[in-house]
Enzyme design. Structure first.
Site, PDB file in Angstrom:
ATOM      1  N   VAL A 174      -3.898  42.901   2.570  1.00  0.00           N
ATOM      2  CA  VAL A 174      -4.069  43.775   1.275  1.00  0.00           C
ATOM      3  C   VAL A 174      -2.573  44.266   0.745  1.00  0.00           C
ATOM      4  CG1 VAL A 174      -5.059  45.329  -0.267  1.00  0.00           C
ATOM      5  CG2 VAL A 174      -6.413  43.932   1.406  1.00  0.00           C
ATOM      6  N   ASP A 204     -22.171  46.658   4.588  1.00  0.00           N
ATOM      7  CA  ASP A 204     -21.341  47.172   5.535  1.00  0.00           C
ATOM      8  C   ASP A 204     -20.850  48.735   4.842  1.00  0.00           C
ATOM      9  OD1 ASP A 204     -19.750  47.826   7.804  1.00  0.00           O
ATOM     10  OD2 ASP A 204     -18.070  46.605   7.264  1.00  0.00           O
TER      11      ASP A 204
END
Length: 333
Positions: free
Chosen positions: A43, A147
């Site tokens: 990212v 998550d």
């Protein structure tokens, strides 16, 4: 956006100020800096014609296709954005190899646990209420976060707002959770299955509260996960007010995020909670009161004590008002 955890094998290393252009959309992005990388891709913070964005690039399309589908789905949902807003998906061709990537909203904020450390434990309930409000909306459209952990949350300023990151673990209701972290997974603690349902996320919210008191976390010891967690909660005074809520979340007794949120709101309004806030503010006031070596008359002492009591009551009332404003803002944003 938060800095992601790093791994040795990085799929595509891009340099600062390097420009990449999408094969299909022909949009150009300039690399500002790396935000991090993990199992599914790297990212970057990039500059674009839309301003700063987050760009995630992978070695193959399958690595990020599920994330793209989730972000696209939420971009069509009316109301507040559930996670980063999705913008574009394309391919980057470099030395004959194709690297798929997508761009999303860059969320500039503070990591969840450092924010609480700086602001104080009172903010646990504020951020939890906001989070539960968003989880209710997520569950109503048939998705489970999965998550849920501090690493996937940011707190933005002006206004203070908890935001979600990394939607890769989101799962359709009824399916098996596809990504999880052991500390926040009820299966690891022997307290339920990994079926994607609202109670799975609410278990994680309880563990999120526990994590606030144990930032370094801990591993399971023994077979009885429930007793082990209860003992951990008892050892931290900042968790005592939330114990009934935490235990119901661990036991899967909440039918919805709204139910858990309602208990937190009732906790804010309870006299016991107000008394705790009084005590905390009394300690702060004593800490900053200058020492006075001159003797005071009983009348002076009584007058100042009465003024101090009024002032502390106003502080408590102001704090509770702020909590309600933040809660109402979370419902409307």
């Amino acid at each position: 956006m938060r800095e992601l955890s790093s791994k040795k094998n990085q799929v595509c290393k891009l340099s600062i100020n390097e420009q990449i252009t999408g094969k299909w959309q022909k949009k150009t992005y300039r690399i500002i800096r790396e935000l991090g990388y993990g199992a599914t891709g790297t990212v970057y913070l990039v500059d674009s014609d839309r301003g700063p964005l987050a760009l995630k690039i992978a070695s193959e399309a399958m690595s990020i296709s599920s994330e793209v589908n989730v972000l696209r789905h939420f971009s069509k949902v009316q109301g507040p954005s559930l996670g980063p807003s999705f913008f574009d998906v394309d391919d980057y061709v470099f030395r004959g190899k194709v690297y798929p990537f997508y761009t999303m909203e860059y969320i500039n904020g503070q990591p969840f646990l450092p924010f609480l450390k700086a602001k104080g434990p009172e903010w646990i309930r504020v951020l939890s209420i906001q989070l539960l409000n968003d989880l209710q909306k997520l569950h109503e459209i048939g998705w489970i976060f999965g998550d849920l952990k501090p690493e996937n949350l940011l707190v933005t300023e002006n206004p203070t707002r908890v935001r979600w990151l990394d939607v890769g673990g989101m799962t359709r209701t009824g399916r098996s959770i596809k990504e999880f972290t052991e500390f926040f997974d009820r299966g690891y603690w022997g307290l339920g299955s990994r079926k994607a349902e609202s109670s799975y996320d609410l278990f994680s919210v309880s563990m999120l509260m526990i994590n606030c008191a144990y930032p370094s976390r801990f591993e399971k010891a023994g077979k009885d996960g429930k007793s082990f967690l209860v003992n951990k909660v008892k050892k931290r005074a900042i968790l005592h007010p939330y114990m009934p809520i935490i235990l119901k979340g661990l036991d899967g007794k909440y039918l919805s995020a709204n139910d858990m949120k309602r208990d937190l709101l009732e906790l804010i309004q309870s006299p016991a909670s107000n008394k705790r806030n009084d005590n905390q503010r009394n300690k702060k006031m004593r800490r900053y009161q200058p020492s006075n070596r001159k003797k005071r008359s009983n009348a002076d002492t009584f007058g100042k004590s009465r003024w101090l009591g009024v002032f502390e009551s106003l502080l408590v009332a102001s704090f509770l008002l702020i909590l309600y404003i933040l809660y109402l803002f979370g419902q409307n944003v």
